[in-house]
Scaffold this motif. Structure first.
Motif, short mmCIF file in Angstrom:
data_model
loop_
_atom_site.label_atom_id
_atom_site.label_comp_id
_atom_site.label_asym_id
_atom_site.label_seq_id
_atom_site.Cartn_x
_atom_site.Cartn_y
_atom_site.Cartn_z
N ARG A 322 -96.68 15.80 -43.37
CA ARG A 322 -97.81 15.51 -42.48
C ARG A 322 -98.25 16.77 -41.73
O ARG A 322 -99.44 17.00 -41.55
CB ARG A 322 -97.42 14.42 -41.49
N ASN A 323 -97.27 17.56 -41.29
CA ASN A 323 -97.62 18.80 -40.59
C ASN A 323 -98.37 19.76 -41.50
O ASN A 323 -99.32 20.43 -41.09
CB ASN A 323 -96.35 19.51 -40.08
N TYR A 324 -97.93 19.79 -42.73
CA TYR A 324 -98.56 20.66 -43.73
C TYR A 324 -100.02 20.22 -43.94
O TYR A 324 -100.94 21.04 -43.96
CB TYR A 324 -97.76 20.54 -45.03
N LYS A 325 -100.22 18.92 -44.03
CA LYS A 325 -101.57 18.38 -44.22
C LYS A 325 -102.42 18.70 -42.99
O LYS A 325 -103.58 19.12 -43.12
CB LYS A 325 -101.49 16.87 -44.44
N LEU A 326 -101.82 18.55 -41.82
CA LEU A 326 -102.55 18.84 -40.58
C LEU A 326 -102.95 20.32 -40.55
O LEU A 326 -104.06 20.68 -40.17
CB LEU A 326 -101.64 18.52 -39.40
N ARG A 327 -102.03 21.18 -40.99
CA ARG A 327 -102.33 22.61 -41.02
C ARG A 327 -103.52 22.88 -41.96
O ARG A 327 -104.42 23.64 -41.63
CB ARG A 327 -101.08 23.36 -41.49
N LEU A 328 -103.51 22.23 -43.11
CA LEU A 328 -104.62 22.41 -44.07
C LEU A 328 -105.94 21.96 -43.48
O LEU A 328 -106.99 22.55 -43.74
CB LEU A 328 -104.35 21.57 -45.33
N GLU A 329 -105.88 20.90 -42.70
CA GLU A 329 -107.12 20.33 -42.17
C GLU A 329 -107.65 21.10 -40.97
O GLU A 329 -108.84 21.05 -40.68
CB GLU A 329 -106.89 18.86 -41.77
N THR A 330 -106.76 21.79 -40.25
CA THR A 330 -107.21 22.40 -39.00
C THR A 330 -107.23 23.93 -39.01
O THR A 330 -107.97 24.52 -38.24
CB THR A 330 -106.33 21.91 -37.83
N ASP A 331 -106.43 24.57 -39.85
CA ASP A 331 -106.49 26.04 -39.89
C ASP A 331 -107.82 26.49 -40.50
O ASP A 331 -108.41 25.78 -41.30
CB ASP A 331 -105.34 26.59 -40.75
N ARG A 332 -108.23 27.69 -40.12
CA ARG A 332 -109.42 28.25 -40.77
C ARG A 332 -108.96 29.29 -41.78
O ARG A 332 -108.17 30.17 -41.43
CB ARG A 332 -110.34 28.88 -39.73
N TYR A 333 -109.45 29.17 -43.00
CA TYR A 333 -109.05 30.11 -44.06
C TYR A 333 -110.28 30.89 -44.49
O TYR A 333 -111.40 30.39 -44.41
CB TYR A 333 -108.48 29.35 -45.26
N PRO A 334 -110.07 32.12 -44.97
CA PRO A 334 -111.21 32.88 -45.47
C PRO A 334 -111.87 32.18 -46.66
O PRO A 334 -111.21 31.43 -47.38
CB PRO A 334 -110.60 34.22 -45.89
N GLU A 335 -113.15 32.43 -46.85
CA GLU A 335 -113.92 31.84 -47.96
C GLU A 335 -113.28 32.19 -49.31
O GLU A 335 -112.51 33.13 -49.41
CB GLU A 335 -115.35 32.40 -47.95
N GLY A 336 -113.70 31.42 -50.33
CA GLY A 336 -113.23 31.72 -51.69
C GLY A 336 -111.96 30.96 -52.02
O GLY A 336 -111.58 30.04 -51.30
N ALA A 337 -111.35 31.34 -53.14
CA ALA A 337 -110.12 30.68 -53.55
C ALA A 337 -109.25 31.70 -54.28
O ALA A 337 -109.77 32.51 -55.06
CB ALA A 337 -110.42 29.50 -54.47
N SER A 338 -107.97 31.66 -54.03
CA SER A 338 -107.06 32.52 -54.77
C SER A 338 -106.80 31.87 -56.13
O SER A 338 -106.37 30.72 -56.20
CB SER A 338 -105.75 32.69 -53.99
N ARG A 339 -107.05 32.61 -57.21
CA ARG A 339 -106.89 32.04 -58.55
C ARG A 339 -105.43 31.69 -58.83
O ARG A 339 -105.14 30.69 -59.48
CB ARG A 339 -107.41 33.01 -59.61
N SER A 340 -104.53 32.51 -58.33
CA SER A 340 -103.12 32.21 -58.64
C SER A 340 -102.68 30.94 -57.91
O SER A 340 -101.89 30.16 -58.44
CB SER A 340 -102.23 33.40 -58.31
N ILE A 341 -103.21 30.71 -56.71
CA ILE A 341 -102.84 29.47 -56.01
C ILE A 341 -103.48 28.25 -56.69
O ILE A 341 -102.85 27.20 -56.82
CB ILE A 341 -103.19 29.56 -54.51
N THR A 342 -104.71 28.40 -57.15
CA THR A 342 -105.34 27.33 -57.92
C THR A 342 -104.48 26.96 -59.13
O THR A 342 -104.24 25.78 -59.42
CB THR A 342 -106.75 27.77 -58.41
N ALA A 343 -103.98 27.99 -59.81
CA ALA A 343 -103.13 27.74 -60.99
C ALA A 343 -101.84 27.05 -60.58
O ALA A 343 -101.35 26.14 -61.26
CB ALA A 343 -102.82 29.06 -61.70
N ARG A 344 -101.30 27.43 -59.41
CA ARG A 344 -100.06 26.82 -58.93
C ARG A 344 -100.28 25.33 -58.62
O ARG A 344 -99.41 24.51 -58.87
CB ARG A 344 -99.57 27.55 -57.66
#
Ligand SMILES: [Zn+2]
Length: 468
Positions: A322-344
């Motif tokens: 739940r904390n992880y999900k909250l972090r995803l919902e509330t942190d601000r991340y730079p635009e774009g997407a890391s291809r290696s994380i997408t693959a992961r």
């Protein structure tokens, strides 16, 4: 790899497909409503819930029948002790079962059917069995003659040389040492509830109810029949003997059995003080989601050793997710997407799906998710995680939660809805702005009292509900 299950009947892992189109006809033995269900029962029901959800995710339509056993030896004994009618006695525990199932987020089967509402069909089935020579009478009761069904024992894989023809057993539950002709219709006894019928006044045995209700709603051959492993013998063996004697066709194609649950390494028993219902655990301050998580996390064919320490660890795992999900919902991340994380993320999703296709290996499925969480937490800390990855990750978590269903907190915990919590946080923010710090601290303390934890972060206030 296709979806596959271990079939108790063949003792093999087999690829699963339904008999007709993409409709799965499934029967599961429901509760005997003589008491609150215990966590061993709930383990079996949680396995069946995971099974339902996974079959649906794999594109199948479900027609799932679960029975409510509301007439049976224990029920009759207890209701007579309490001086209550059968219906009054069982309805309170049926209601409690449905409440517990809802708290654990167990989906309702398409049909929940009560034994006492199918007595004429049971009488009819027993008459048919009599007509085919599978029964005999003794003292007003009617018994199934197992010597007449040479395949008896094929589910529990037993050998029958030692059986004495004509030896009978009258009780609903017994073990392998007692394998004998079993009762289909029990003659009326003084003070016990009974039904008048062409078989004489009496009541049905436990086993006939499941054969009759399963075939009434699902047809002569089911795709899946599931239950706890303790039902393999005699209950499911007897269901096969009755049903196949009636139809001459296989009763169920796949038999799935959930293993035992022990507590602190011992068989759960009231006398040992290690007997838990869902209510007992909630009285100790646990919420249902960690309990669901723990029951689902051990693959259903493995024995599950339940401990309070294990339950606390499950609560920590749920909180971490739940904390992880909250972090995803509330942190601000730079635009774009890391291809290696997408693959992961794709690897994690594949790992999750392949594990569940493999006879519902929930432990492997969880491992795939947690490995991804670990890696991406590191990536977030290192600034490699991007906004596009957050969206993909939330989709992965939603997929996980469509089966495990533990991320969403209860609708109301501590008596506050989400909107009420937000309103209180607004009041606290206003108090802080006005430099009324004592007031702000008071609101935080009151929320904590209601099970709401606040976290002040650079992005503002986050909140979450306590999991235990
Ligand atoms: Zn049954």
């Amino acid at each position: 790899m296709p979806l596959r299950f271990y079939n108790t009947l063949s003792q093999q892992v087999e690829e699963f497909t339904p008999l007709e189109d993409n409709r799965v006809r499934m029967y599961t033995c429901g509760p005997t409503v003589y008491h609150y269900v215990h966590i061993g029962n709930l383990r079996t029901f949680t396995f069946q819930d995971v099974l339902r959800r996974w079959l649906r995710y794999r594109g199948y339509q479900l027609d799932h029948v679960m029975n409510i056993t509301d007439v049976e030896d224990k029920i009759i004994r207890r209701s007579m002790e309490q001086g209550q009618t059968l219906a009054d006695y069982t309805s309170q525990y049926e209601k409690a079962f449905l409440e517990d199932a809802a708290a654990l987020r167990l989906e309702r089967p398409e049909r929940l059917v009560r034994a006492t509402e199918h007595i004429p069909e049971m009488v009819n089935a027993i008459e048919k069995l009599a007509g085919k020579g599978f029964t005999y009478q003794s003292d007003g009761s009617i018994y199934y003659r197992i010597a007449q069904f040479p395949e008896y024992g094929k589910l529990s894989h037993m050998h029958w040389e030692g059986i004495r023809p004509g030896a009978r057993v009258d009780v609903d539950e017994y073990d392998k040492a007692d394998a004998r002709d079993f009762v289909l219709w029990k003659a009326r006894k003084d003070g016990e509830p009974f039904w008048d019928s062409t078989l004489g006044p009496g009541r049905p045995g436990w086993h006939i109810e499941c054969s009759v209700m399963a075939m009434k709603y699902l047809g002569e051959t089911l795709d899946i029949h599931a239950g706890g492993v303790d039902l393999t013998f005699p209950h499911h063996e007897n269901e096969i003997a009755q049903s196949e004697a009636l139809t001459g066709k296989p009763f169920a194609r796949f038999w799935l059995h959930a293993e035992h649950l022990s507590v602190d390494g011992q068989k759960m028993a009231k006398s040992l003080g290690n007997f838990f219902t869902l209510r007992d655990l909630m009285d100790q301050g646990f919420t249902p989601e960690p309990i669901r998580y723990l029951l689902a996390s051990v693959p259903y064919r493995k024995k599950l050793n339940f401990t309070l320490e294990g339950l606390r660890a499950a609560a920590t795992s749920v909180e971490r997710l739940r904390n992880y999900k909250l972090r995803l919902e509330t942190d601000r991340y730079p635009e774009g997407a890391s291809r290696s994380i997408t693959a992961r993320a794709e690897v994690a999703r594949q790992g999750f799906d392949e594990a569940l296709d493999d006879d519902l290996n929930t432990a492997e499925a969880l491992a795939a998710i947690f490995e991804y969480v670990r890696e991406t937490n590191t990536a977030m800390d290192a600034g490699e995680f991007r906004a596009g990855n957050a969206a993909e990750t939330l989709a992965l978590l939603a997929h996980f939660d469509s089966i495990f269903d533990v991320l969403r907190p209860p609708e109301r915990s501590g008596g506050l809805t989400d909107a009420e919590v937000d309103a209180r946080i607004g009041e606290r923010n206003a108090a802080k702005k006005a430099r009324e710090f004592a007031r702000a601290d008071q609101i935080r303390a009151e929320l904590l009292e209601s099970g709401i934890i606040l976290e002040d972060t650079r992005e503002g206030v986050r909140w979450k509900r306590k999991t235990s």
